[in-house]
Scaffold this active site. Structure first.
Site, mmCIF file in Angstrom:
data_model
loop_
_atom_site.group_PDB
_atom_site.id
_atom_site.type_symbol
_atom_site.label_atom_id
_atom_site.label_comp_id
_atom_site.label_asym_id
_atom_site.label_seq_id
_atom_site.Cartn_x
_atom_site.Cartn_y
_atom_site.Cartn_z
ATOM 1 N N SER A 235 0.808 -1.223 0.000
ATOM 2 C CA SER A 235 0.000 0.000 0.000
ATOM 3 C C SER A 235 0.840 1.271 0.000
ATOM 4 O O SER A 235 1.541 1.555 -0.950
ATOM 5 C CB SER A 235 -0.934 -0.083 1.199
ATOM 6 O OG SER A 235 -1.923 0.877 1.103
ATOM 7 N N ASP B 172 -3.193 6.428 -2.895
ATOM 8 C CA ASP B 172 -1.946 5.821 -2.413
ATOM 9 C C ASP B 172 -1.567 4.681 -3.366
ATOM 10 O O ASP B 172 -2.224 4.468 -4.386
ATOM 11 C CB ASP B 172 -2.064 5.369 -0.948
ATOM 12 C CG ASP B 172 -2.984 4.173 -0.777
ATOM 13 O OD1 ASP B 172 -3.830 3.941 -1.665
ATOM 14 O OD2 ASP B 172 -2.879 3.469 0.244
ATOM 15 N N ASP C 172 -1.772 1.497 -3.640
ATOM 16 C CA ASP C 172 -2.687 0.440 -4.082
ATOM 17 C C ASP C 172 -4.114 0.963 -4.214
ATOM 18 O O ASP C 172 -5.062 0.185 -4.327
ATOM 19 C CB ASP C 172 -2.637 -0.780 -3.158
ATOM 20 C CG ASP C 172 -3.084 -0.468 -1.736
ATOM 21 O OD1 ASP C 172 -3.076 0.713 -1.359
ATOM 22 O OD2 ASP C 172 -3.443 -1.407 -1.004
ATOM 23 N N GLU D 224 -11.121 7.170 7.697
ATOM 24 C CA GLU D 224 -9.968 7.550 8.496
ATOM 25 C C GLU D 224 -9.449 8.846 7.865
ATOM 26 O O GLU D 224 -9.606 9.057 6.657
ATOM 27 C CB GLU D 224 -8.905 6.461 8.449
ATOM 28 C CG GLU D 224 -9.411 5.152 9.045
ATOM 29 C CD GLU D 224 -8.330 4.067 9.076
ATOM 30 O OE1 GLU D 224 -7.748 3.858 10.141
ATOM 31 O OE2 GLU D 224 -8.077 3.443 8.039
ATOM 32 N N ALA D 225 -8.834 9.693 8.694
ATOM 33 C CA ALA D 225 -8.337 10.972 8.173
ATOM 34 C C ALA D 225 -7.389 10.734 6.991
ATOM 35 O O ALA D 225 -7.313 11.540 6.052
ATOM 36 C CB ALA D 225 -7.639 11.742 9.283
ATOM 37 N N ASN D 226 -6.686 9.593 7.010
ATOM 38 C CA ASN D 226 -5.711 9.315 5.938
ATOM 39 C C ASN D 226 -6.362 8.955 4.598
ATOM 40 O O ASN D 226 -5.661 8.706 3.618
ATOM 41 C CB ASN D 226 -4.731 8.220 6.377
ATOM 42 C CG ASN D 226 -5.404 6.881 6.646
ATOM 43 O OD1 ASN D 226 -6.502 6.607 6.167
ATOM 44 N ND2 ASN D 226 -4.736 6.028 7.424
ATOM 45 N N SER E 136 2.476 1.642 15.150
ATOM 46 C CA SER E 136 1.973 1.442 13.782
ATOM 47 C C SER E 136 1.790 -0.048 13.533
ATOM 48 O O SER E 136 2.543 -0.873 14.052
ATOM 49 C CB SER E 136 2.978 2.013 12.781
ATOM 50 O OG SER E 136 2.712 1.490 11.499
ATOM 51 N N GLY E 137 0.822 -0.377 12.722
ATOM 52 C CA GLY E 137 0.637 -1.770 12.330
ATOM 53 C C GLY E 137 1.143 -2.030 10.927
ATOM 54 O O GLY E 137 0.951 -3.129 10.390
ATOM 55 N N ARG F 61 3.638 5.943 16.270
ATOM 56 C CA ARG F 61 3.118 7.184 15.687
ATOM 57 C C ARG F 61 2.669 8.135 16.795
ATOM 58 O O ARG F 61 2.134 7.698 17.820
ATOM 59 C CB ARG F 61 1.934 6.895 14.775
ATOM 60 C CG ARG F 61 2.280 6.001 13.585
ATOM 61 C CD ARG F 61 1.231 6.113 12.492
ATOM 62 N NE ARG F 61 1.367 5.062 11.501
ATOM 63 C CZ ARG F 61 2.230 5.078 10.477
ATOM 64 N NH1 ARG F 61 3.050 6.103 10.319
ATOM 65 N NH2 ARG F 61 2.274 4.078 9.616
#
Ligand code: G16
Length: 554
Positions: free
Chosen positions: A67, A282, A284, A385-387, A516-517, A523
């Protein structure tokens, strides 16, 4: 497990030895690491996917992608029969498979699991696993490892679906398990026809004209750019220019993660783009953010996942209020449960805005697997999500209700039927399996046209509180344990008190840390009334993380 199955497993798995001294964990969305470390894990996830297919008697998906991560990383995500993420119950099994030190231990673990889950290895049903990969060069050999994994289970077949966006593969798994056609052609056809339907239902006089008609998309030099180019040909009523289509390095100075975290223009964008609506995918294409290039600087005005969510919520609320107008007999009481799901990264201003609209806002830990599960509890659940990861889910019962209204000839108001048709079109356009940059982009574009809004008007819905995100490299990120949707650190002890003391120094201060995962970092997110204050809070808490967890730099 019979002798034939055991000997096949021992033979093939011995060709995929795990790297020495590496412990892999099943993170936010599967295994992710430097690609050179992943061959054996991907092979083993192939085994898991075949077993999951046998257990559920449904098609399972495997997507090889890292990703938003840098190009040297790769990873593997599993799509469950619904098209969503692998059930969390199976994550410990995935971890023990990936970390089994040798073939004999691996076969023991498999055998125990098959017995415990009562999986019929030689029953009637043959497992089917759809495989996809993104454009990373390491994906070619990892795909082979996944195929070998599936092939190591006697009654299992793998089907290579090609180079895809992650959401395409999830969509295909879902479609196939619903008994529908599941090719890329079908995916494009569904997106383009539902987009067209939404445009046809736009009230007269709403369309925006002039330069705002143009949209420029940063494809992160990934697969999304190529797919958008193909989809573009099927769309009328949208003028799109695609940049960063694969000639540069994937995710390097480009893409949704870069744009959202750094808040600067991606490569290939500049002063000539000031005032034009821009978007970023992003690597992917499962994340989408919008932005505006600022005059005389490399800064951008970010229109992130929170604002996409606000736009979707406004539009859906408008349709629901038309449906719920009294006067007509509807087939169901008019209490639609509309839920909004956010994570701790949601800007505080977005949460206040959504609550002020009277919406029910709930929080979960970071990750599609958490937000998706929560959103599925509603008639209509919106998660973002904000991302830029997000989608809108419709329950089956609610879709039936909408179909009933749509076909109810006794309704006096055609407005009601139009609102139901719009909601049905949204449910077909927006990916029901997972967040999808391509379908999200088309829904944003259709809504802006419906409202007659420019991106500037949209961006004015509310003003973000200044925020800052940082990454801290620590000795062991797993030492951080959080609670309350990741807003509180419960381990190591003492750190939360120290964070609270820092937060107390700032007006409107809010800050949290979490492991982070997807990357080997902790983070830090901080918010405050000014940018300087948000930066100060983030840096002081990053320092605390260093002190409590041990920096890799010391
Ligand atoms: C994945 C997940 C997202 C999550 C993101 C960041 O995104 O699918 O839900 O927000 O990781 O996770 P973390 O902060 O744990 O690294 P992607 O786009 O990388 O697949």
């Amino acid at each position: 497990m019979n002798d034939k199955q055991r000997s096949i497993l021992l033979d093939i798995s011995s060709r995929f030895s795990p790297p020495q001294g590496v412990k892999l964990s099943y993170g936010t969305s599967g295994f992710r690491a430097d690609a050179s470390l992943l061959e054996s894990a991907v092979y083993r996830v192939g085994l898991l996917a075949a077993l999951r297919s046998l257990k559920t008697r449904a098609v399972i998906g495997l997507m090889i992608t890292a990703s938003h991560n840098e190009i040297s990383d790769n990873g593997i995500k599993v799509a469950d029969p619904s098209g969503g993420m692998l059930t969390q119950d199976w994550e410990p099994f995935a971890e023990s498979l990936a970390n089994a030190p040798d073939s004999y231990t691996l076969v023991e673990i498999l055998d125990d699991f098959v017995k415990k889950e009562k999986i019929a290895l030689d029953g009637e049903w043959a497992a089917e696993v759809f495989l996809g990969r993104d454009t990373r060069p390491s994906g070619v050999s990892l795909l082979e490892a996944a195929k070998q994994g599936v092939a190591s289970i006697v009654k299992a077949n793998a089907k290579d679906m090609g180079v895809l966006t992650t959401p395409q593969l999830h969509w295909m798994v879902r479609a196939r398990n619903k008994g529908l056609e599941a090719s890329e052609h079908n995916y494009f056809d569904q997106l383009s026809s539902s987009f067209r339907c939404l445009l046809e239902l736009i009230p007269q006089g709403s369309r925006i004209v002039g330069t705002n008609d143009k949209l420029i998309v940063d494809g992160a030099d990934g697969i999304g750019a190529e797919k958008l180019e193909s989809l573009k040909g099927l769309l009328n009523g949208l003028c799109v220019e695609v940049r960063n289509s694969g000639n540069g390095v994937l995710n390097e100075g480009v893409g949704a993660d870069y744009v959202q975290k750094e808040k600067v223009v991606p490569r290939g964008f500049g002063p000539a783009d000031v005032g034009i609506r821009c978007a970023s995918f992003d690597g992917d294409a499962d994340r989408l953010v919008y932005f505006l290039v600022q005059p005389n600087s490399n800064k951008i005005e970010l229109v992130d996942g929170d604002k996409i969510m606000a736009l979707f919520a406004l539009f859906l609320e408008e349709q629901l209020s038309i449906l719920n107008k009294s006067g007509d007999v509807t087939v169901r009481p008019n209490q639609t449960r509309l839920g909004i799901v956010q994570t701790a990264y949601a800007n505080g201003a977005s949460t206040s805005y959504l609550k002020q609209l009277g919406l029910e806002v709930v929080f979960t830990p970071t990750g599609v697997k958490h937000v998706h599960e929560k959103a599925a509890e509603y008639d209509i659940g919106i998660y973002f999500e904000a991302n830029g990861h997000g989608t809108v889910l419709f329950s089956e019962a609610y879709l039936c209700y909408l179909e009933d209204i749509n076909s109810n000839l006794s309704l006096t108001s055609t407005e009601k039927q139009k609102a139901a048709s719009r909601l049905l079109a949204v449910s077909k356009l927006i990916n029901q399996a997972v967040g999808d940059a391509l379908s999200g982009l088309l829904l944003v574009e259709a809504i802006l046209q419906h409202l007659g809004w420019s991106i500037q008007r949209w961006n004015e819905l509310y003003h973000d509180l200044p925020s800052r995100q940082l990454k801290v490299k620590v000795l062991d990120r797993a030492a951080v344990v959080t609670a309350n949707a990741e807003t509180v650190v419960v381990k190591p002890s003492g750190i939360q008190e120290a964070i609270n003391a820092e937060i107390a120094k700032y007006h409107k201060g809010r800050c949290f840390i979490r492991p982070s995962g997807t990357e080997d970092v902790v983070r830090v997110y901080a918010e405050a009334s000014t940018q300087e204050a948000a930066d100060g809070l983030a840096y002081s808490v990053a320092k605390l993380a260093d002190q409590f967890l041990g920096s890799t730099n010391s």
